[in-house]
Motif scaffolding. Structure first.
Motif, PDB file in Angstrom:
ATOM      1  N   LEU A  60       0.830  -1.199   0.000  1.00  0.00           N
ATOM      2  CA  LEU A  60       0.000   0.000   0.000  1.00  0.00           C
ATOM      3  C   LEU A  60       0.869   1.255   0.000  1.00  0.00           C
ATOM      4  CD1 LEU A  60      -2.993   0.782   0.001  1.00  0.00           C
ATOM      5  CD2 LEU A  60      -2.851   1.002   2.479  1.00  0.00           C
ATOM      6  N   THR A  63       1.772   2.143  -3.446  1.00  0.00           N
ATOM      7  CA  THR A  63       0.650   2.327  -4.369  1.00  0.00           C
ATOM      8  C   THR A  63       0.616   3.755  -4.911  1.00  0.00           C
ATOM      9  OG1 THR A  63      -0.671   0.635  -3.266  1.00  0.00           O
ATOM     10  CG2 THR A  63      -1.875   2.274  -4.535  1.00  0.00           C
ATOM     11  N   ILE A  68      -5.334   5.730  -4.247  1.00  0.00           N
ATOM     12  CA  ILE A  68      -5.830   6.011  -2.893  1.00  0.00           C
ATOM     13  C   ILE A  68      -6.916   7.078  -2.947  1.00  0.00           C
ATOM     14  CG2 ILE A  68      -5.187   6.792  -0.590  1.00  0.00           C
ATOM     15  CD1 ILE A  68      -3.944   4.123  -1.288  1.00  0.00           C
ATOM     16  N   ARG A 175      -1.484   6.118   3.145  1.00  0.00           N
ATOM     17  CA  ARG A 175      -1.163   4.827   2.516  1.00  0.00           C
ATOM     18  C   ARG A 175      -0.746   3.777   3.539  1.00  0.00           C
ATOM     19  NH1 ARG A 175       1.586   8.297  -0.962  1.00  0.00           N
ATOM     20  NH2 ARG A 175       3.630   7.264  -0.812  1.00  0.00           N
ATOM     21  N   THR A 210      -6.222  -3.896   2.927  1.00  0.00           N
ATOM     22  CA  THR A 210      -6.200  -2.450   3.170  1.00  0.00           C
ATOM     23  C   THR A 210      -7.180  -2.069   4.272  1.00  0.00           C
ATOM     24  OG1 THR A 210      -5.508  -1.934   0.907  1.00  0.00           O
ATOM     25  CG2 THR A 210      -6.651  -0.193   2.122  1.00  0.00           C
TER      26      THR A 210
END
Length: 530
Positions: A60, A63, A68, A175, A210
């Motif tokens: 994450l 990412t 996001i 994140r 997540t």
């Protein structure tokens, strides 16, 4: 046997693996159990959630921020589209009015928070890049690289929910995966929110873990979870006793703990203001204190009122308003029990009951309660009068003069807010300045001439304060992008080649991000001709 609701772990809904003790929500208006059974998770569930979140954290962190932001925007859209069902569930589980409280105020605020978080992600300003070209050093705020554990409170089923509220939005914006520990007072609401979050996260291509949801755990397991070194941070909103226990566990692991624990939100009515508009102030205070049955973290639980005729009239006016207000449901039986204990403690300390005290009605109701104490008695043992009475309750302290008001201010614990009402003609200004100086180091937000109940989601907001209002007075739980900083790590790069730096620290700055470069704020590329 009742069907037991599943947990959201590692991107899928699954049955609890152990600790199959179950619980149900309760209707605060009647005290009756409602809805399905939910699992109280055991050690296996907790370990699975921690392992999955830890594995997802580096993915994450790497990412693309646009994914996001897209998740946060799409999540807000999903909540708006499902508003009717969400409001119905939250109303049933909390007793809070469907309209305007939940449908007209709290759910829109929640969606706005999510969208503001998305805008903060796209703007990158929360990263706060700093560049020193001569030293070859560059730094910024970055993801923790570890999960964030969020404990949701009971009083905001949407806006502070562990799986949709401000802590959640800020942690995801930075994140970091979120392990959401829902409040057991509104499990069905949290389950439905998490369902939307999981579907939207999957559509956005985010790692499966997540967003994860646990409904409840035993206290000892909750402490073990908060003290697990795999966590990057813990966020908590709730009681002082529970928060301090969790903080001790997190501290032992070296994990930052961001707790909002308790606040009386003192209100000082200066003599000129009271003489000028006493009835209006009585209405403002009563409306603020009784809003939502007093179950706001910024509820005015302590009011300092001058002695004399104007003060007497204010007290009589407020007493009449409280006595005429029918008891509304509190959020849970636990809130009712805690409120009774707090009122009993204030009376034992010497406070005199003006009205209320209890109510023998159905469900979790308590009569609006007003107590009073003289300034001398308060100052003789101020700690005994600063226990938070969470609910429709406030303590009025009668002060002889500005000196006594200042003495009271100087004894106060840390607060989320402190409010000063002054006269329009300037006659209170000298006293206002002295009181403000005493309050300023004790409150997160200093307010002039309005009650503290509202907390605007603004970049300039400070929803925190000195202990015990919060455990980290340098941070805010509301307001973006500032709230994101709680869930970040300050990372420096020393002599790292430009191509290997994070994008916001490279020489070129195509996005025009403001950066503190060689002691100047600029959006220019490094080496660009002025």
């Amino acid at each position: 046997m009742d069907t037991v609701a599943p947990l959201l772990i590692a991107g899928r809904w699954q049955a609890a693996q152990d600790g199959m003790e179950t619980f149900r929500a309760f209707d605060p208006a009647s005290g009756d159990a409602i809805g399905p059974a939910f699992p109280r998770s055991g050690a296996t569930d907790v370990e699975q959630a921690l392992a999955a979140a830890s594995a997802a954290a580096p993915r994450l962190a790497a990412t693309d921020p646009e994914r996001i932001a897209a998740f946060l925007d799409a999540y807000a859209d999903a909540l708006e589209a499902d508003a009717d069902a969400l409001v119905q569930l939250a109303h049933a589980e909390t007793g809070l009015p469907a309209a305007p409280r939940l449908r007209g105020n709290e759910l829109p605020r929640t969606c706005s928070q999510l969208r503001q978080a998305a805008a903060a992600v796209r703007g990158h300003r929360w990263t706060q890049p700093v560049i020193d070209t001569a030293a070859g050093l560059r730094s910024h705020h970055a993801p923790l690289g570890k999960p964030v554990l969020v404990f949701g409170p009971n009083n905001f089923p949407f806006a502070f929910n562990a799986v949709s509220g401000g802590d959640f939005a800020a942690a995801i914006a930075a994140r970091n995966p979120v392990i959401a520990k829902a409040h057991p007072a509104h499990p069905a609401t949290s389950q439905r929110l998490a369902g939307h979050a999981q579907r939207v996260a999957e559509a956005a291509g985010l790692p499966p873990a997540t967003v994860q949801l646990l409904y409840d755990v035993e206290p000892a397991l909750g402490l073990a979870l908060a003290g697990d070194a795999r966590l990057g941070a813990v966020a908590f909103t709730g009681s002082r006793s529970a928060g301090l226990a969790l903080k001790q566990a997190a501290d032992a692991a070296g994990t930052p703990f961001f707790g909002e624990l308790s606040s009386l939100n003192p209100v000082f009515l200066l003599p000129g203001a009271l003489a000028e508009r006493g009835p209006a102030l009585a209405g403002e205070f009563s409306g603020s204190c009784l809003l939502g049955s007093g179950q706001f973290c910024t509820n005015p639980g302590l009011v300092i009122v001058p002695e004399g005729a104007a003060g007497d009239a204010f007290v009589a006016d407020v007493q009449a308003r409280f006595a005429a207000t029918a008891p509304l449901p509190l959020l849970s039986r636990g809130v009712l029990v805690s409120l009774r204990h707090a009122i009993a403690a204030l009376r034992d300390a010497g406070a005199r009951l003006l009205c209320g005290g209890d109510a023998g009605t159905t469900g979790y109701r308590h009569a609006p309660t007003l107590l009073t104490v003289g300034a001398e008695d308060f100052l003789a043992d101020p700690r005994r009068f600063q226990a938070e009475a969470f609910g429709p309750c406030s303590l009025l302290v009668r002060a002889a003069d500005a000196a006594q008001m200042q003495a009271i201010a100087s004894t106060l614990e840390g607060q989320l807010t402190g409010t000063l009402y002054r006269a329009a003609d300037g006659s209170d200004d000298a006293a206002w300045r002295s009181l403000a100086a005493a309050l300023r180091p004790r409150v997160g937000r200093l307010i002039a001439d309005r009650m503290p109940t509202g907390v605007l989601v603004s970049p300039a907001q400070q929803h925190g304060g000195p202990f015990p209002a919060s455990t980290q007075p340098g941070f805010t739980a509301v307001g973006l992008p500032a709230a994101i900083l709680r869930f970040t790590a300050l990372q420096a790069y020393d002599n790292v080649p430009d191509a290997l730096l994070p994008p916001e620290l490279r020489d070129r700055n195509p996005g025009g991000l403001p950066r503190w470069t060689d002691q100047h704020c600029t959006t220019a590329d490094i080496g660009a001709t002025p």
